[in-house]
Structure formats: C-alpha cells, structure tokens
Design a protein around this motif. Sequence first.
Motif, PDB file in Angstrom:
ATOM      1  N   GLU A 169      41.679  29.339  42.058  1.00  0.00           N
ATOM      2  CA  GLU A 169      41.682  28.148  42.899  1.00  0.00           C
ATOM      3  C   GLU A 169      40.389  27.340  42.731  1.00  0.00           C
ATOM      4  O   GLU A 169      40.409  26.112  42.747  1.00  0.00           O
ATOM      5  CB  GLU A 169      41.876  28.539  44.363  1.00  0.00           C
ATOM      6  N   ASN A 214      41.629  29.002  52.701  1.00  0.00           N
ATOM      7  CA  ASN A 214      41.911  28.883  51.271  1.00  0.00           C
ATOM      8  C   ASN A 214      41.627  27.457  50.823  1.00  0.00           C
ATOM      9  O   ASN A 214      41.144  26.631  51.608  1.00  0.00           O
ATOM     10  CB  ASN A 214      43.362  29.280  50.969  1.00  0.00           C
ATOM     11  N   SER A 254      40.014  26.201  57.302  1.00  0.00           N
ATOM     12  CA  SER A 254      40.920  26.698  56.261  1.00  0.00           C
ATOM     13  C   SER A 254      40.388  28.006  55.693  1.00  0.00           C
ATOM     14  O   SER A 254      39.181  28.186  55.541  1.00  0.00           O
ATOM     15  CB  SER A 254      41.067  25.674  55.134  1.00  0.00           C
ATOM     16  N   LYS A 295      43.968  25.365  49.442  1.00  0.00           N
ATOM     17  CA  LYS A 295      45.215  24.619  49.321  1.00  0.00           C
ATOM     18  C   LYS A 295      45.114  23.170  49.792  1.00  0.00           C
ATOM     19  O   LYS A 295      45.828  22.309  49.266  1.00  0.00           O
ATOM     20  CB  LYS A 295      46.324  25.337  50.087  1.00  0.00           C
TER      21      LYS A 295
END
Length: 239
Positions: A127, A95, A93, A97
């Motif tokens: 985040e 990010n 990944s 999310k």
Amino acid sequence: MNKSYDNSYLKWKSWDEQSQFGDLSPKLRAYYKAEIKRSCASLPKSSKVLEVGFGSGSFLSYAKHKKWDICGTEANKHLVEAGIRSGFNVILSENLKPFSDNIFDLAVAFDVLEHIHKDNLIQFFAEIKRVLKPGGVFIACFPNGDSPLGLRHQNGDITHVTAIGSEMARYLATQSELKIVFLGGQAEPLLVRDPVLFAHRLLTLPIIKTLNFFTNLLITPRSWFAFYSSNLTLSLKNK
C-alpha cells in the motif's frame, strides 16, 4: 476503539489533553532533518507528504514548518480530534485505502511498523508503494530487532506486536519492489542545542561506531547490522 489505545494509553504516552499537540522540540527537529537528509528525498515546498500514525503530531509540525502539503492518519480518534483542533489535515484510518495511487512524494511511519501484525506487513508495504509517486520515498523507524538494545522499546509498549530486524526489513523491501536507500541505526544528529546531549553524542558516537565495526567483523563480516542502536531506520525509494 481497541482497548490498548484508550485514554489511559494516551496518558501514559503523554499524549492526553494535558500535553501540547504538535510540540516540536529542537531535538526532534534535528532528528527529522537528519533522517530525511540520508533518505536522499528531494522535497521542495508544497511536496505532498503522508505520515502514517502521527501520534503526538511533532512530525506534522515539522512538515508544516517546511511548507509541505502534509496529511496524517491515526487509529485513535482522540488524537485525530486533537490534530483537527490544531489545524492539521488528519483522518481516522487504520489503512491507506482513503488515498489514491501515486500521490505522495514522501511517506513516513515513525514507531508504527512494530504495531502491525507480521501477517499484514507485506500488504502494508504494498500500500505504501501504491500511494507513492514514482521516485517517492518511504521512511520508517522501529525498535531494533537485531539487538538486545531494542528490547526496551519493543517490550515497553503493550501495543507492540512485531519485532523487525534488518533481514526482515530487506525482505519487506524486496517483496514490495521498493529500493533500499538506507538501512541502519536511527539518526543521532550531533548538532543539537542541548549541551548535555551534544556532549554525550560527541563522546559516545565514535565509540559506538568502533564497537559496531568490530562486532560485525567478528560475528557477521558479510552482513552488516547496527547492533549498538536501539532503533533502526529504513528508507525506501519507489522505482
């Protein structure tokens, strides 16, 4: 995959198939211990920990040794495959999310922020705040954008796109509403098993601290910065 992260890059970083994934040297073990200690993070067994950009997997091994519930992310599929083969909980990944809100006691990003474009850093810190529990801690280490001593690290990797100094670090902390616990030079633990490294640090650390004190006194008496460190460490706490 981005060309910058292909097999030739991994070979240059000594992260290719010939290297030992998750190798944790005594020097790195002492370093991680020192960085976590000054972040004031309280991490009993089974604490949930996230590493963003786990690279060679050394911190994954450290966290596993501490019996933390560690998860790692990487943008390179070959490193993720190596992590899975070594028994780690890792995902591919770019990010955060995949993760729910408020689930991690600690998140770390060693040598990661310099790979993120400046326009995306505020969103990245937002985040980080989202996935941290209240009271959770974030630790980041990156080349020192305040000092020419950081140029070797910043300019030595083709995938580095952003130089970060202490003022930018403070700005990112403010924008993300995370409290600064520590901002300064990378940890240089004195108690290491390597006798040459021990002797070097025993001799040089007092000199560096003295030089840094007088440099700040002469140049920026109201705003301290770690001029003589090649890397900076930023430790933040979720309010």
